[in-house]
Enzyme design. Structure first.
Site, PDB file in Angstrom:
ATOM      1  N   ALA A 226       9.636   0.402  -0.826  1.00 18.59           N
ATOM      2  CA  ALA A 226       8.794  -0.006   0.312  1.00 18.59           C
ATOM      3  C   ALA A 226       9.448  -1.133   1.101  1.00 18.59           C
ATOM      4  CB  ALA A 226       7.423  -0.393  -0.200  1.00 18.59           C
ATOM      5  N   ARG A 227       9.200  -2.350   0.671  1.00 17.77           N
ATOM      6  CA  ARG A 227       9.787  -3.517   1.314  1.00 17.77           C
ATOM      7  C   ARG A 227      10.147  -4.551   0.253  1.00 17.77           C
ATOM      8  NH1 ARG A 227      10.773  -0.919   5.085  1.00 17.77           N
ATOM      9  NH2 ARG A 227      10.119  -1.186   7.249  1.00 17.77           N
ATOM     10  N   GLU A 256      17.923  -8.281   3.193  1.00 17.29           N
ATOM     11  CA  GLU A 256      18.934  -7.232   3.424  1.00 17.29           C
ATOM     12  C   GLU A 256      19.885  -7.636   4.539  1.00 17.29           C
ATOM     13  OE1 GLU A 256      16.588  -3.732   4.113  1.00 17.29           O
ATOM     14  OE2 GLU A 256      15.653  -3.879   2.151  1.00 17.29           O
ATOM     15  N   HIS A 274      18.856   0.551   1.018  1.00 20.54           N
ATOM     16  CA  HIS A 274      17.737   0.889   1.914  1.00 20.54           C
ATOM     17  C   HIS A 274      17.990   2.238   2.603  1.00 20.54           C
ATOM     18  CE1 HIS A 274      14.377  -0.791   4.729  1.00 20.54           C
ATOM     19  NE2 HIS A 274      14.328   0.532   4.661  1.00 20.54           N
TER      20      HIS A 274
HETATM   21  C1  8YV Z   1      14.375   3.297   7.563  1.00 22.99           C
HETATM   22  C2  8YV Z   1      12.155   2.119   6.986  1.00 22.99           C
HETATM   23  O1  8YV Z   1      15.420   3.047   6.684  1.00 22.99           O
HETATM   24  O2  8YV Z   1      10.424   3.606   7.556  1.00 22.99           O
HETATM   25  C3  8YV Z   1      10.795   2.449   7.480  1.00 22.99           C
HETATM   26  O3  8YV Z   1      10.058   1.512   7.816  1.00 22.99           O
HETATM   27  O4  8YV Z   1      12.441   1.009   6.722  1.00 22.99           O
HETATM   28  C4  8YV Z   1      13.126   3.212   6.760  1.00 22.99           C
HETATM   29  O5  8YV Z   1      12.597   4.463   6.842  1.00 22.99           O
HETATM   30  C5  8YV Z   1      14.509   2.518   8.788  1.00 22.99           C
HETATM   31  O6  8YV Z   1      13.410   2.522   9.585  1.00 22.99           O
HETATM   32  C6  8YV Z   1      15.715   2.950   9.598  1.00 22.99           C
HETATM   33  O7  8YV Z   1      16.258   1.835  10.023  1.00 22.99           O
END
Ligand code: 8YV
Length: 308
Positions: A226-227, A256, A274
């Site tokens: 997730a985060r 990150e 990620h």
């Molecule tokens: C992607 C993400 O790696 O959906 C998200 O919020 O963090 C990931 O799916 C990202 O958005 C691509 O930079």
């Protein structure tokens, strides 16, 4: 005249070509290069992790739409967007399966030591040195933090591995039939694996803390797709070093692309940069939604997948 668009994160070549065809695309390098064109920029395309840094948002007086290539909105100031009448879109649905697959992949890797085995073979150690046994994944009790679309897709996959499912969320979802825990520490205590599938943001910052990790225990495994902000990373490193947590599979981190060095030396930890949504198929589908949301906004039509 094509409208001006700011691209904050690279996208797939086909998607960037589609953007170049429709807009004058400014690829962000630094503020000094942005400022001379700032007044003309009306749209932003960005990633979920990158979001829109506040100084960039503040520098764009004509900004009207932020199209996020992802589902996370935690790196965009949504209140500021609302105040300034800036629309925000995300890419829900199309990445759910890939992110859930990544969670199961990390879990299987962590349990079975697949990374360790791969490194062992590549190092030419097969037949020359012993290698530790892994642990059975089938039947592990799975606790999910955040039972949204991704959490539910993880649960569906885990069912095929005979894993009983429980979850913690801000509210109960009785329709799912999964066991609800109002308390995250209790969820961790009663399960073998804790999978983080909750949104980032102030409401979830560091909620997987030292106490939760301790409750997960010396045989417990933490998975995070997730985060990074949801997990207290210092506490995680400390628990793994002390052996009070069994292992971890991590796709996301607090700062990150920086990853704590201590994690890189641990064989019971699996690391990814990620990339849970990073497949050709999903990134095309995500990029397509970004392109279509932007096109709709510039045409004055309804947005496909708005959050603001
Ligand atoms: C992607 C993400 O790696 O959906 C998200 O919020 O963090 C990931 O799916 C990202 O958005 C691509 O930079």
């Amino acid at each position: 005249m094509k409208p001006d668009l700011l691209l904050l994160e690279p996208m797939m070549p086909q998607i960037e070509t589609a953007l170049d065809n429709a807009y004058t695309v400014h690829r962000f390098t630094d503020m000094a290069a942005l400022l001379p064109v700032a007044a003309s920029i009306r749209g932003i395309a960005t990633g979920g992790g990158t979001g829109v840094p506040p100084d960039i948002m503040a520098a764009l007086p004509e900004l009207g739409i932020i199209a996020i290539n992802g589902i996370g909105t935690d790196a965009v100031d949504l209140d500021a967007a609302r105040r300034r009448n800036i629309r925000v879109t995300t890419t829900p649905g199309v990445l759910t399966a890939d992110v859930a697959d990544m969670a199961l992949g990390l879990l299987l890797m962590a349990c079975r030591g697949l990374g360790t085995g791969d490194r062992f073979v590549r190092a030419g150690l097969w037949g020359k040195a012993p290698i530790a046994l892994g642990h059975t994944a089938t039947g592990l009790r799975l606790g999910i933090l955040g039972l949204g679309q991704v959490g539910r897709a993880i649960a569906a996959r885990a069912r095929a591995f005979d894993m009983p499912i429980a979850y913690h969320d801000i509210r109960e979802f009785p329709d799912t039939g999964y066991r609800f825990y109002a308390d995250l520490t209790e969820l961790a205590r009663d399960n073998d694996v804790l999978v983080v599938a909750a949104s980032g943001g102030p409401q979830s910052r560091n909620i997987v803390n030292a106490q939760v990790l301790q409750a997960l225990g010396p045989d417990g495994i933490l998975i995070n797709v997730a985060r990074g902000s949801v997990v207290d990373e210092d506490a995680l490193v400390a628990a793994l070093q002390a052996g009070t947590l069994g292992g971890a599979g991590l796709d996301v981190f607090q700062h990150e692309p920086s990853v704590p060095d201590a994690l890189k030396t641990m064989d019971n930890v699996v690391l990814q940069p990620h990339r849970a949504s990073a497949t050709v198929e999903t990134r095309l589908a995500m990029g397509d939604l970004v392109v279509r949301n932007l096109a709709a906004w510039f045409a004055g039509e309804s947005l496909l997948t708005p959050v603001v």
